[in-house]
Design an enzyme around this catalytic site. Sequence first.
Site, short mmCIF file in Angstrom:
data_model
loop_
_atom_site.label_atom_id
_atom_site.label_comp_id
_atom_site.label_asym_id
_atom_site.label_seq_id
_atom_site.Cartn_x
_atom_site.Cartn_y
_atom_site.Cartn_z
N HIS A 24 0.96 -9.71 -19.99
CA HIS A 24 -0.32 -10.28 -20.45
C HIS A 24 -0.67 -9.87 -21.89
CE1 HIS A 24 -2.40 -6.58 -19.29
NE2 HIS A 24 -2.51 -6.87 -18.03
N HIS A 78 -5.22 -1.62 -5.85
CA HIS A 78 -5.63 -2.36 -7.05
C HIS A 78 -5.28 -3.84 -6.86
CE1 HIS A 78 -6.17 -3.51 -11.14
NE2 HIS A 78 -5.02 -3.12 -11.64
N GLU A 80 -5.00 -6.32 -9.17
CA GLU A 80 -4.30 -7.11 -10.19
C GLU A 80 -2.97 -7.63 -9.63
OE1 GLU A 80 -4.02 -5.36 -14.13
OE2 GLU A 80 -3.69 -7.33 -15.02
N ASP A 82 0.04 -8.01 -10.41
CA ASP A 82 1.34 -7.32 -10.43
C ASP A 82 1.50 -6.41 -9.21
OD1 ASP A 82 -0.75 -6.00 -11.84
OD2 ASP A 82 0.66 -4.63 -12.79
N HIS A 145 -7.62 0.50 -13.18
CA HIS A 145 -7.83 -0.25 -14.39
C HIS A 145 -8.84 -1.39 -14.21
CE1 HIS A 145 -5.54 -3.91 -16.30
NE2 HIS A 145 -6.40 -3.51 -17.18
N ASP A 164 -2.37 2.19 -11.39
CA ASP A 164 -2.02 2.06 -12.81
C ASP A 164 -2.08 3.41 -13.54
OD1 ASP A 164 -1.51 -0.64 -12.85
OD2 ASP A 164 -3.48 -1.21 -13.59
N TYR A 191 1.10 2.87 -22.79
CA TYR A 191 0.35 2.33 -21.64
C TYR A 191 -1.12 2.73 -21.74
CZ TYR A 191 -0.35 0.81 -16.84
OH TYR A 191 -0.79 0.14 -15.73
N HIS A 224 3.75 1.92 -11.85
CA HIS A 224 4.69 1.47 -12.90
C HIS A 224 5.49 2.68 -13.39
CE1 HIS A 224 2.73 -2.45 -13.28
NE2 HIS A 224 1.58 -1.86 -13.45
FE1 FEO Z 1 -3.86 -3.31 -13.63
FE2 FEO Z 1 -0.48 -2.74 -12.98
O1 FEO Z 1 -2.14 -3.64 -12.94
#
Ligand code: FEO
Length: 395
Positions: A24, A78, A80, A82, A145, A164, A191, A224
């Site tokens: 993104h 979370h 989001e 991903d 996040h 995250d 990050y 991640h």
């Molecule tokens: Fe805020 Fe890895 O998504």
Amino acid sequence: MIPTKIADNIYDVGVIDWNIRDFHGYSTYQGTTYNAFLIVDEKVALIDAVKAPFADQLIRHISQIIDPKKIDVVISNHTEMDHSGALPKIMAAVGADKPLYCSKMGAKNLSAHFSDPWNYHPVDDGQELSLGKRTLSFIETRMIHWPDSMFTYLKEDHILFSSDGFGQHYAGFEKFDDQAGSEVMVQAKKYFANILLLYAPRILKLLEKVVASGLQIDMICPDHGVLWRKDPGKIIDAYFRWSRQETEKKALVVYDTMWKSTEAMANAVAEGIASTGVKAKPIHIRSSHRSEIMTDVLDSAAVIVGSPTLNNQMFPTVADILTYMKGLKPLNRIGGAFGSYGWSGEAVKLVTAELEAMNFQIIGPGIRQLYIPGNDGIQACMDYGKQIGDAVNAR
Ligand code: FEO
């Protein structure tokens, strides 16, 4: 290898996205991973899912450990995409009526993303869930996040599943901090600068709360990149520094240029800064991705911006980086502006106004040079650089 055993009966069953280069709008030259964790106890729990195209891989990884139908609870830290994109397939494989634990905002946000009538179990901060021999405790971490974000802490093993938080966009079979080398901190810094800096005050409060509570953390498992097992304190210390917005004696000279005049000015400003002993780094905007520039902003005491005037405006690429930077809210920086112009020359004033809007400490009115800076113009830029270096040294 995947799945990776991270402790007795605990596995990372996530996936590697080797080829993603734009997340993104953030450059991910090292790819990334979407980690997901399976805890096999009297009850079996899956923590987080992965991006939608990787759903079948996640199911395959889970199946190497246990039949997905034996998963008793799914936890979404979370919303989001991903981490939630694969949920429809995962819930179908696990059993659509199985409890789906998330924060209260998580239930709202997941419902806004997916129309499936899942069996939501919204949790409060500090609420616990027994898996039998092990206990999960949920920690609300709003805005780290998204408003729905939470961490899940495994009490008996002292493992923090941090979504995250503490993550890095880093793809590799090396799954732990002691295996992956120095690139991990580079990516962790990037990050934080691009995903979390905006929320630095909240992160600082959370870190202080966690330290005050005496929570023992033997391993941090973000969604991640690598897992912090050897030295979780290293990334926690870095998060303290970054969330306090501590900077170094370093100044960025971020610029774009049309006919190399603003570039000549940028190099002279940087030289003037360096002459004061402050580290100076000129960055040509079109030669560097905005997320790389932002990574350098994170630990720079000064951000000086150069722009030619184009059609009575600052150069479009300069507007791009300033808009991006403003959104991420770097604080307590020194700022300044310079640029070459042909007839109207508004850019320096416009850039200065943007830096003022970020509450930067502005040095002087900035430097404007008509067309091509001559020797006097170059000297003025070097003097301006010295002024900036002196201001950094005075901090
Ligand atoms: Fe805020 Fe890895 O998504």
